[in-house]
Scaffold this motif. Structure first.
Motif, PDB file in Angstrom:
ATOM      1  N   VAL A 145      -0.389  -4.164  16.404  1.00 52.34           N
ATOM      2  CA  VAL A 145      -1.187  -2.718  16.265  1.00 52.34           C
ATOM      3  C   VAL A 145      -1.191  -1.841  16.973  1.00 52.34           C
ATOM      4  O   VAL A 145      -1.388  -0.769  17.233  1.00 52.34           O
ATOM      5  N   HIS A 146      -0.316  -2.283  18.087  1.00 54.91           N
ATOM      6  CA  HIS A 146       0.624  -1.459  19.215  1.00 54.91           C
ATOM      7  C   HIS A 146       1.128  -0.365  18.395  1.00 54.91           C
ATOM      8  O   HIS A 146       0.881   0.854  19.137  1.00 54.91           O
ATOM      9  N   ALA A 147       1.787  -0.865  17.335  1.00 53.93           N
ATOM     10  CA  ALA A 147       3.261   0.251  17.490  1.00 53.93           C
ATOM     11  C   ALA A 147       2.657   0.837  16.154  1.00 53.93           C
ATOM     12  O   ALA A 147       3.165   1.743  16.325  1.00 53.93           O
ATOM     13  N   SER A 148       1.851   0.593  15.691  1.00 49.63           N
ATOM     14  CA  SER A 148       1.420   1.727  14.439  1.00 49.63           C
ATOM     15  C   SER A 148       0.138   2.149  15.173  1.00 49.63           C
ATOM     16  O   SER A 148      -0.887   3.027  13.812  1.00 49.63           O
ATOM     17  N   ARG A 149      -0.057   2.243  16.743  1.00 48.36           N
ATOM     18  CA  ARG A 149      -1.510   3.093  16.675  1.00 48.36           C
ATOM     19  C   ARG A 149      -1.436   4.094  16.607  1.00 48.36           C
ATOM     20  O   ARG A 149      -2.379   4.799  16.542  1.00 48.36           O
TER      21      ARG A 149
ATOM     22  N   SER B 263       0.827 -11.277  -2.476  1.00 53.11           N
ATOM     23  CA  SER B 263      -0.308 -11.671  -1.810  1.00 53.11           C
ATOM     24  C   SER B 263      -0.198 -10.889  -0.201  1.00 53.11           C
ATOM     25  O   SER B 263      -0.966 -11.595   0.941  1.00 53.11           O
ATOM     26  N   ALA B 264       0.173 -10.026   0.283  1.00 48.81           N
ATOM     27  CA  ALA B 264       0.431  -9.898   0.981  1.00 48.81           C
ATOM     28  C   ALA B 264       1.194  -8.041   0.752  1.00 48.81           C
ATOM     29  O   ALA B 264       1.995  -8.069  -0.265  1.00 48.81           O
ATOM     30  N   PRO B 265       0.638  -7.237   1.759  1.00 49.12           N
ATOM     31  CA  PRO B 265       1.818  -6.060   1.499  1.00 49.12           C
ATOM     32  C   PRO B 265       2.792  -5.952   1.491  1.00 49.12           C
ATOM     33  O   PRO B 265       3.940  -5.046   0.421  1.00 49.12           O
ATOM     34  N   MET B 266       3.376  -6.807   2.201  1.00 46.18           N
ATOM     35  CA  MET B 266       5.169  -6.966   1.887  1.00 46.18           C
ATOM     36  C   MET B 266       6.200  -7.300   0.988  1.00 46.18           C
ATOM     37  O   MET B 266       7.035  -6.320   0.756  1.00 46.18           O
TER      38      MET B 266
ATOM     39  N   TRP C 232      -3.451  -8.831  -3.765  1.00 44.55           N
ATOM     40  CA  TRP C 232      -3.789  -8.740  -1.943  1.00 44.55           C
ATOM     41  C   TRP C 232      -5.409  -7.239  -1.748  1.00 44.55           C
ATOM     42  O   TRP C 232      -6.477  -7.672  -1.129  1.00 44.55           O
ATOM     43  N   LEU C 233      -5.463  -6.191  -2.609  1.00 42.48           N
ATOM     44  CA  LEU C 233      -6.164  -5.738  -3.020  1.00 42.48           C
ATOM     45  C   LEU C 233      -6.998  -5.837  -2.664  1.00 42.48           C
ATOM     46  O   LEU C 233      -8.374  -4.960  -1.812  1.00 42.48           O
ATOM     47  N   ASP C 234      -7.558  -6.659  -3.766  1.00 41.02           N
ATOM     48  CA  ASP C 234      -9.647  -7.170  -3.879  1.00 41.02           C
ATOM     49  C   ASP C 234      -9.382  -8.633  -3.176  1.00 41.02           C
ATOM     50  O   ASP C 234     -10.532  -8.433  -2.551  1.00 41.02           O
ATOM     51  N   ASP C 235      -8.300  -9.139  -2.756  1.00 43.64           N
ATOM     52  CA  ASP C 235      -8.786 -10.495  -2.209  1.00 43.64           C
ATOM     53  C   ASP C 235      -8.651 -10.009  -0.731  1.00 43.64           C
ATOM     54  O   ASP C 235      -9.209 -11.234  -0.118  1.00 43.64           O
ATOM     55  N   MET C 236      -7.914  -9.820  -0.078  1.00 44.22           N
ATOM     56  CA  MET C 236      -7.412 -10.000   1.289  1.00 44.22           C
ATOM     57  C   MET C 236      -8.317  -9.376   1.998  1.00 44.22           C
ATOM     58  O   MET C 236      -9.212  -8.489   2.087  1.00 44.22           O
ATOM     59  N   PRO C 237      -9.222 -10.379   3.353  1.00 46.47           N
ATOM     60  CA  PRO C 237     -10.588  -9.866   4.078  1.00 46.47           C
ATOM     61  C   PRO C 237     -10.445  -8.121   5.044  1.00 46.47           C
ATOM     62  O   PRO C 237      -8.148  -8.039   5.477  1.00 46.47           O
ATOM     63  N   LEU C 238     -11.081  -7.181   4.972  1.00 51.65           N
ATOM     64  CA  LEU C 238     -10.030  -5.828   5.323  1.00 51.65           C
ATOM     65  C   LEU C 238      -8.926  -5.860   7.104  1.00 51.65           C
ATOM     66  O   LEU C 238      -8.383  -6.083   6.843  1.00 51.65           O
ATOM     67  N   PRO C 239      -9.739  -7.563   7.642  1.00 50.04           N
ATOM     68  CA  PRO C 239      -8.590  -6.870   8.924  1.00 50.04           C
ATOM     69  C   PRO C 239      -7.809  -7.476   8.859  1.00 50.04           C
ATOM     70  O   PRO C 239      -6.458  -7.538   8.900  1.00 50.04           O
ATOM     71  N   ALA C 240      -7.519  -8.577   8.178  1.00 54.66           N
ATOM     72  CA  ALA C 240      -5.728  -9.185   7.343  1.00 54.66           C
ATOM     73  C   ALA C 240      -4.813  -8.068   6.866  1.00 54.66           C
ATOM     74  O   ALA C 240      -4.003  -7.987   6.539  1.00 54.66           O
ATOM     75  N   LEU C 241      -5.668  -7.621   5.935  1.00 57.03           N
ATOM     76  CA  LEU C 241      -5.414  -6.599   5.544  1.00 57.03           C
ATOM     77  C   LEU C 241      -4.960  -5.560   6.194  1.00 57.03           C
ATOM     78  O   LEU C 241      -3.833  -5.197   5.893  1.00 57.03           O
ATOM     79  N   PHE C 242      -5.813  -4.417   7.380  1.00 53.42           N
ATOM     80  CA  PHE C 242      -4.619  -3.794   7.412  1.00 53.42           C
ATOM     81  C   PHE C 242      -3.699  -4.304   8.444  1.00 53.42           C
ATOM     82  O   PHE C 242      -2.759  -3.462   9.302  1.00 53.42           O
ATOM     83  N   GLU C 243      -3.800  -5.670   9.471  1.00 51.90           N
ATOM     84  CA  GLU C 243      -3.095  -6.310   9.922  1.00 51.90           C
ATOM     85  C   GLU C 243      -1.892  -6.174   9.197  1.00 51.90           C
ATOM     86  O   GLU C 243      -0.881  -5.145   9.703  1.00 51.90           O
ATOM     87  N   GLU C 244      -1.604  -6.677   8.018  1.00 52.58           N
ATOM     88  CA  GLU C 244      -0.755  -6.271   6.899  1.00 52.58           C
ATOM     89  C   GLU C 244      -0.305  -5.161   6.755  1.00 52.58           C
ATOM     90  O   GLU C 244       0.615  -5.288   6.893  1.00 52.58           O
TER      91      GLU C 244
END
Length: 322
Positions: free
Chosen positions: A8-12, A231-234, A295-307
């Protein structure tokens, strides 16, 4: 002191959601259901208050904060220059504010950028204020993607915000505007997100107008939800890179560019080069463009942002200096 994960810091500076926003006078912009607009990523990018913002004010110097918000409210410049290059000056000013730059440094950057951008050109003055009243709702949609009457579109959203408030404007117009988010290579949605994150009414209105002005339809009606088991953006970044190579996407794009049916398509983007190619490719469509990951539909938004932060930072570091 608020502790945050390293990603989060790196991508602020890549996300407007980590800048303080002033009150719109009516709470946070509403969350819209994911399937009202697709992909949900566009919603998350623009409605930047979805993730919690810490109460600490990132622009600590009151004078710097005053200068920043003064310049974010500036109306003297056009949103583009040379017909297709997006004006980034306000994005950079917010970033400087987040880096605790002084008011003098913020103003110096503004003056330098407006005289000569990194492209070597200066920015262009704003078009004359819209004359003859505000466009109607029906005319508003007829202007999508025509790259005409930008000041009329600003006047439209300025009037709507005064009438309805920013929350209601976003709830009413974001779903249709975000269907054109590929316009200007995503810079319209970026501008809107920066504006929301910084609490700048003027900048947010500019961004909404820009979404209409540069609209390139992504055809969400073609999207297939959870078509990819990622399951994740990466997973998607790596998987789609491999799939694109296997499918010969580079050759397919060249074929679209050479297709006679696009000879007269979106000629207003001809000067923009790659932007016109993007518009043709999106119009043509391809299964890889329409297949959305789970993941676009299923992942909770805070986790989605972090990933997403992790994926973005990884891509940035992998390409640094290239």
């Amino acid at each position: 002191m608020h502790t945050r994960p390293l990603a989060v810091h790196a991508s602020r500076l890549l996300s407007p959601s980590h800048f303080p926003r002033s009150s719109w006078g009516g709470g946070n912009p509403p969350r819209l259901a994911p399937r009202h607009i697709a992909p949900r990523l566009c919603l998350a990018m623009s409605l930047s208050s979805i993730l919690p913002v810490p109460p600490a004010v990132l622009v600590k110097d009151p004078k710097a904060a005053e200068t920043l918000h003064e310049l974010l409210g500036d109306k003297s410049q056009h949103i583009e220059f040379q017909g297709f290059l997006s004006n980034h000056v306000k994005h950079a000013l917010i970033a400087l504010g987040g880096l605790d730059a002084s008011d003098q440094r913020i103003r110096e950057y503004y003056e330098q950028y407006t005289k000569q951008t990194p492209y070597g050109w200066s920015v262009e003055p704003a078009e004359p204020e819209a004359q003859g009243g505000v466009v109607s709702d029906s005319e508003f949609e007829s202007l999508f993607g025509r790259k005409e009457k930008y000041q009329h579109l600003i006047s439209f959203f300025d009037a709507k915000e005064k009438e309805l408030g920013m929350d209601a404007v976003l709830a009413r117009y974001a779903p249709i505007l975000l269907t054109g988010s590929m316009g200007a290579l995503l810079h319209a949605i970026i501008h809107t997100g920066w504006g929301l994150g910084a609490g700048s009414r003027r900048m947010t209105v500019e961004g909404l107008a820009y979404l209409a002005y540069a609209h390139v339809d992504v055809h969400p009606e073609r999207f297939k939800h959870s078509a990819l088991p990622h399951s994740a953006p990466m997973d998607s970044i790596l998987g789609l890179a491999e799939a694109a190579e296997a499918a010969g996407i580079a050759g397919w794009v060249k074929g679209v560019e050479a297709d006679d049916k696009y000879a007269g398509y979106r000629l207003e983007l001809e000067r923009a080069g790659f932007q016109r190619t993007v518009a043709m490719v999106v119009e043509e469509g391809h299964p890889l463009l329409h297949s959305l990951p789970a993941w676009l539909d299923d992942m909770p938004l805070p986790a989605l942002f972090e990933e997403l932060y992790k994926g973005i930072v990884t891509l940035y570091l992998a390409g640094a200096g290239g």
